[in-house]
Design a protein around this motif. Structure first.
Motif, PDB file in Angstrom:
ATOM      1  N   UNK A 146       4.907  -1.341  14.055  1.00  0.00           N
ATOM      2  CA  UNK A 146       4.719  -0.656  15.332  1.00  0.00           C
ATOM      3  C   UNK A 146       5.192   0.799  15.190  1.00  0.00           C
ATOM      4  N   UNK A 147       4.331   1.767  15.479  1.00  0.00           N
ATOM      5  CA  UNK A 147       4.573   3.163  15.060  1.00  0.00           C
ATOM      6  C   UNK A 147       5.749   3.845  15.737  1.00  0.00           C
ATOM      7  N   UNK A 148       6.252   3.321  16.846  1.00  0.00           N
ATOM      8  CA  UNK A 148       7.360   4.015  17.517  1.00  0.00           C
ATOM      9  C   UNK A 148       8.718   3.726  16.901  1.00  0.00           C
ATOM     10  N   UNK A 149       8.767   2.894  15.863  1.00  0.00           N
ATOM     11  CA  UNK A 149      10.080   2.507  15.330  1.00  0.00           C
ATOM     12  C   UNK A 149      10.375   3.041  13.926  1.00  0.00           C
ATOM     13  N   UNK A 150       9.460   2.886  12.958  1.00  0.00           N
ATOM     14  CA  UNK A 150       9.811   3.220  11.576  1.00  0.00           C
ATOM     15  C   UNK A 150       8.796   4.144  10.909  1.00  0.00           C
ATOM     16  N   UNK A 151       7.555   3.716  10.787  1.00  0.00           N
ATOM     17  CA  UNK A 151       6.515   4.531  10.154  1.00  0.00           C
ATOM     18  C   UNK A 151       5.422   4.831  11.161  1.00  0.00           C
ATOM     19  N   UNK A 152       4.858   6.033  11.040  1.00  0.00           N
ATOM     20  CA  UNK A 152       3.811   6.457  11.968  1.00  0.00           C
ATOM     21  C   UNK A 152       2.702   7.157  11.185  1.00  0.00           C
ATOM     22  N   UNK A 153       1.816   6.327  10.610  1.00  0.00           N
ATOM     23  CA  UNK A 153       0.677   6.835   9.825  1.00  0.00           C
ATOM     24  C   UNK A 153      -0.603   6.712  10.650  1.00  0.00           C
ATOM     25  N   UNK A 154      -1.387   7.738  10.840  1.00  0.00           N
ATOM     26  CA  UNK A 154      -1.010   9.140  10.910  1.00  0.00           C
ATOM     27  C   UNK A 154      -0.189   9.384  12.185  1.00  0.00           C
ATOM     28  N   UNK A 155       0.440  10.533  12.349  1.00  0.00           N
ATOM     29  CA  UNK A 155       0.217  11.801  11.634  1.00  0.00           C
ATOM     30  C   UNK A 155       0.866  11.886  10.255  1.00  0.00           C
ATOM     31  N   UNK A 156       1.900  11.067   9.998  1.00  0.00           N
ATOM     32  CA  UNK A 156       2.435  11.083   8.637  1.00  0.00           C
ATOM     33  C   UNK A 156       1.326  10.736   7.658  1.00  0.00           C
ATOM     34  N   UNK A 157       1.302  11.409   6.517  1.00  0.00           N
ATOM     35  CA  UNK A 157       0.259  11.195   5.509  1.00  0.00           C
ATOM     36  C   UNK A 157       0.872  10.459   4.319  1.00  0.00           C
ATOM     37  N   UNK A 158       0.110   9.522   3.783  1.00  0.00           N
ATOM     38  CA  UNK A 158       0.651   8.589   2.797  1.00  0.00           C
ATOM     39  C   UNK A 158      -0.019   8.744   1.432  1.00  0.00           C
ATOM     40  N   UNK A 159       0.852   8.814   0.398  1.00  0.00           N
ATOM     41  CA  UNK A 159       0.438   8.659  -0.997  1.00  0.00           C
ATOM     42  C   UNK A 159       1.060   7.347  -1.471  1.00  0.00           C
ATOM     43  N   UNK A 160       0.275   6.476  -2.041  1.00  0.00           N
ATOM     44  CA  UNK A 160       0.789   5.161  -2.431  1.00  0.00           C
ATOM     45  C   UNK A 160       0.439   4.863  -3.878  1.00  0.00           C
ATOM     46  N   UNK A 161       1.454   4.517  -4.672  1.00  0.00           N
ATOM     47  CA  UNK A 161       1.262   4.144  -6.073  1.00  0.00           C
ATOM     48  C   UNK A 161       1.770   2.725  -6.266  1.00  0.00           C
ATOM     49  N   UNK A 162       0.950   1.870  -6.848  1.00  0.00           N
ATOM     50  CA  UNK A 162       1.343   0.475  -7.074  1.00  0.00           C
ATOM     51  C   UNK A 162       0.556  -0.070  -8.254  1.00  0.00           C
ATOM     52  N   UNK A 163       1.138  -1.041  -8.937  1.00  0.00           N
ATOM     53  CA  UNK A 163       0.446  -1.694 -10.044  1.00  0.00           C
ATOM     54  C   UNK A 163      -0.638  -2.636  -9.538  1.00  0.00           C
ATOM     55  N   UNK A 164      -0.525  -3.047  -8.268  1.00  0.00           N
ATOM     56  CA  UNK A 164      -1.465  -3.999  -7.674  1.00  0.00           C
ATOM     57  C   UNK A 164      -2.395  -3.260  -6.717  1.00  0.00           C
ATOM     58  N   UNK A 165      -3.688  -3.132  -7.047  1.00  0.00           N
ATOM     59  CA  UNK A 165      -4.599  -2.374  -6.177  1.00  0.00           C
ATOM     60  C   UNK A 165      -4.749  -2.977  -4.786  1.00  0.00           C
ATOM     61  N   UNK A 166      -4.511  -4.294  -4.641  1.00  0.00           N
ATOM     62  CA  UNK A 166      -4.677  -4.922  -3.331  1.00  0.00           C
ATOM     63  C   UNK A 166      -3.606  -4.489  -2.339  1.00  0.00           C
ATOM     64  N   UNK A 167      -2.516  -3.904  -2.822  1.00  0.00           N
ATOM     65  CA  UNK A 167      -1.456  -3.469  -1.911  1.00  0.00           C
ATOM     66  C   UNK A 167      -1.682  -2.063  -1.367  1.00  0.00           C
ATOM     67  N   UNK A 168      -2.528  -1.292  -2.022  1.00  0.00           N
ATOM     68  CA  UNK A 168      -2.740   0.093  -1.600  1.00  0.00           C
ATOM     69  C   UNK A 168      -3.616   0.113  -0.350  1.00  0.00           C
ATOM     70  N   UNK A 169      -3.040   0.609   0.736  1.00  0.00           N
ATOM     71  CA  UNK A 169      -3.766   0.660   1.996  1.00  0.00           C
ATOM     72  C   UNK A 169      -3.799  -0.646   2.754  1.00  0.00           C
ATOM     73  N   UNK A 170      -3.053  -1.643   2.311  1.00  0.00           N
ATOM     74  CA  UNK A 170      -3.085  -2.943   3.003  1.00  0.00           C
ATOM     75  C   UNK A 170      -2.632  -2.816   4.456  1.00  0.00           C
ATOM     76  N   UNK A 171      -1.511  -2.125   4.682  1.00  0.00           N
ATOM     77  CA  UNK A 171      -0.948  -2.041   6.028  1.00  0.00           C
ATOM     78  C   UNK A 171      -1.008  -0.650   6.639  1.00  0.00           C
ATOM     79  N   UNK A 172      -1.120   0.374   5.802  1.00  0.00           N
ATOM     80  CA  UNK A 172      -1.234   1.747   6.296  1.00  0.00           C
ATOM     81  C   UNK A 172      -2.289   2.479   5.483  1.00  0.00           C
ATOM     82  N   UNK A 173      -3.053   3.368   6.112  1.00  0.00           N
ATOM     83  CA  UNK A 173      -4.090   4.102   5.371  1.00  0.00           C
ATOM     84  C   UNK A 173      -3.465   5.089   4.382  1.00  0.00           C
ATOM     85  N   UNK A 174      -3.873   5.002   3.139  1.00  0.00           N
ATOM     86  CA  UNK A 174      -3.360   5.895   2.107  1.00  0.00           C
ATOM     87  C   UNK A 174      -4.352   7.033   1.874  1.00  0.00           C
ATOM     88  N   UNK A 175      -3.870   8.263   2.043  1.00  0.00           N
ATOM     89  CA  UNK A 175      -4.735   9.416   1.796  1.00  0.00           C
ATOM     90  C   UNK A 175      -5.005   9.582   0.302  1.00  0.00           C
TER      91      UNK A 175
END
Length: 591
Positions: free
Chosen positions: A296-325
């Motif tokens: 829920x964006x009012x508590x911890x993370x707020x994507x967007x407007x925050x912009x996300x770069x995500x690096x992971x060994x598992x491609x299924x995790x990238x963008x699973x819960x937040x949009x990765x730019x």
């Protein structure tokens, strides 16, 4: 052509791989393997319940940083171990489970202990939802290839458990030794993917241009053994670091740019730092619910407007819960090495952020000051904050801590400093009660030179106290601190807050709080047990236990006060819409 038993060649293969321990329990389907292990330098760690074996293997794999091996029986053996194996799966811990099964010629005949109510010869499929792959060995000459594939899969990509299901007659068949020998030439570790230079430079440029960048770190950093590379990047660019529960310890908690744990049990300052970030670089994290305040964006993370770069060994995790730019699939050790090269090139003098450093230091001091009264309280039953403070004071910086769930997980994540990477072992994804006590045994076998303390509740320790038999037989010098609140404490506090009752969550006899005497139980297993009677007794008892170099159980009665929280958990709105309530105190007075 030379032939030997599959069981003999299996054990020889484990020796060649450098396997020190196999954790497990006997059954009529796997004793051929045990008979061969009796002649081997590989040690068999005998347990009284397969869940203990799986959790011990999990703790060993995390502390040793190598794939652990579990030996199981069919039917109840497989299902008993399932919880521990699933816990390892959700925390990406590499494990090879080898299980005996019914003879191949008895398929379809209701053989002893086979689960075959709806399908024949398919009980190995019980593990399919959580292991990376489950094999059944149908022909003895395929066993060597399956074993090789199993180890390779368990420890590559996103690591995790695999299952090899072996009909008992396969173990007792002879096959050509050349089948195993040929595979000795195969690489035992694989080269992992990295970032290309252009992508690494692009990421660093975004971080340098950001006004309030944050690194968000998960357990994947530890799994990739990338903590040194992470620290190099943080020190050079002075970017604040928030972390998930599983990311705790990636940097020392006294590092000047460590914010702390986010989410439901994170502090308001930490959560607000993440919400206010313009760019977040996420490294090896699933963005799980508790870490993200139910997204829920009012508590911890707020994507967007925050912009996300995500690096992971598992491609299924990238963008699973937040949009990765910008998303990148890479091993984090390799990726951080590439990012460090780019950072040194693009900002050779580094970056200084004195204001943010000061903000973090001030917030840390405010938190410590606000917690100091409880951390120094002489009350008995003890305040949980006092227990954690005394444990930290008694331990060296490099000690291993294992936890279960409740105060010993959530409170530790929030309040207990970790100074060495990978020294806190906690059940993150599955949140398994009963993990911490046996996982400590595995960690101690992996790192015998280190102090190992299990911080567990009475509910979790009570699930499998038979682990003490293994500790006594093997003389595994773990200290268990039982934070005893006469309850499944976190759930009791949750039910009390929302429904005004603790029914089914507290331990009572004739309407009064009740607990087994865990110190006496320890003594019955041949292990020293200490029952604490007042707060002043606790720390000296722990120090004596650590110096004894023997397994010791310390039973300390604790107030059941909720872990302070500034985050959010969506179940609050499900149970009490609009009330914004969390947990209530259910402290008992019995000693």
């Amino acid at each position: 052509m030379t032939k030997e038993l599959v069981s003999r060649q299996l054990v020889r293969n484990l020796e060649a791989r450098g396997v020190e321990y196999v954790f497990g329990l006997c059954g009529h389907t796997n004793i051929a393997v045990l008979a061969e292990m009796a002649k081997s330098k590989v040690k068999f760690v005998n347990v009284r319940h397969e869940q203990i074996a799986a959790h011990m293997a999990d703790g060993y794999a995390r502390a040793k940083k190598q794939t652990a091996v579990v030996l199981s029986h069919l039917g109840p053996g497989l299902t008993n171990a399932a919880t521990g194996v699933a816990n390892a799966a959700l925390d990406s811990v590499p494990m090879v489970v080898i299980a005996g099964d019914v003879p191949t010629h008895f398929h379809g005949k209701h053989p002893h202990q086979e689960v075959n109510l709806h399908a024949d010869a398919s009980q190995f499929e019980i593990y399919r939802p959580f292991v990376k792959r489950a094999w059944r060995v149908d022909q003895p000459d395929l066993f060597s290839e399956i074993l090789e594939k199993a180890f390779a899969l368990a420890q590559s990509g996103r690591q995790g458990p695999v299952l090899i299901d072996v009909p008992m007659d396969i173990f007792s068949r002879e096959v050509d030794v050349g089948l195993f020998e040929r595979l000795r030439l195969h690489a035992k570790t694989l080269v992992r993917p990295s970032l290309d230079e252009e992508t690494a430079a692009d990421i660093v440029k975004k971080l340098l241009a950001a006004k309030r960048p944050v690194l968000y770190v998960g357990g994947g950093v530890m799994l990739a053994d990338a903590t040194r590379e992470l620290r190099e990047l943080v020190d050079h660019l002075q970017i604040p670091v928030a972390h998930s529960l599983m990311g705790k310890g990636a940097l020392p908690d006294d590092h000047p740019f460590v914010l702390g744990m986010t989410g439901f049990w994170g502090t308001q300052f930490i959560n607000e730092q993440c919400r206010a970030a313009d760019w977040i670089l996420a490294l090896g994290t699933r963005f799980a619910e508790a870490d993200c305040s139910s997204w829920e964006p009012e508590y911890t993370f707020n994507f967007p407007p925050t912009r996300l770069i995500q690096i992971d060994i598992d491609p299924s995790e990238i963008g699973r819960n937040y949009p990765a730019e910008l998303g990148a699939v890479a091993d984090l050790k390799q990726a951080l090495t590439a990012l460090n090269r780019a950072a040194r090139k693009l900002a050779p003098a580094g970056v200084k952020r004195p204001e943010r450093k000061g903000e973090i230091a001030a917030a840390r001091e405010r938190f410590l000051a606000g917690n100091r009264v409880h951390a120094q309280s002489d009350a008995y039953p003890m305040r949980p904050e006092r227990i954690l403070a005394d444990v930290r004071d008694a331990l060296p910086r490099d000690a291993f801590i294992t936890t279960d769930v409740g105060w010993n997980k959530n409170g530790v994540g929030q309040q207990f400093p970790i100074y060495e990477p990978g020294t806190i072992l906690t059940p993150g994804g599955y949140a398994t009660m009963g993990f911490g006590a046996p996982a400590a045994l595995g960690a101690k076998l992996a790192r015998p030179e280190r102090a190992v303390v299990a911080l567990v509740g009475d509910g979790g320790f009570g699930q499998n106290p038979a682990l003490l038999a293994t500790a006594f037989e093997q003389n595994i010098a773990v200290v268990w601190v039982i934070m005893n609140n006469y309850a499944f404490g976190t759930i009791a506090g949750l039910e009390k807050a929302h429904f005004g009752t603790t029914f089914g969550t507290v331990f009572e006899k004739d309407g009064k709080p009740w607990s087994p005497d865990y110190a006496a139980i320890a003594k019955a297993y041949g292990i020293e047990g200490v029952k604490i009677g007042e707060a002043a007794e606790f720390k000296p008892a722990l120090e004596r236990a650590l110096k004894s170099k023997r397994p010791v159980v310390i039973d300390v009665v604790m107030q059941n006060e909720p872990v302070p929280t500034a985050g959010h958990w969506n179940i609050m709105d499900i149970y009490s819409p609009g009330r914004k309530v969390h947990h209530a105190s259910t402290t008992v007075t019995a000693k």
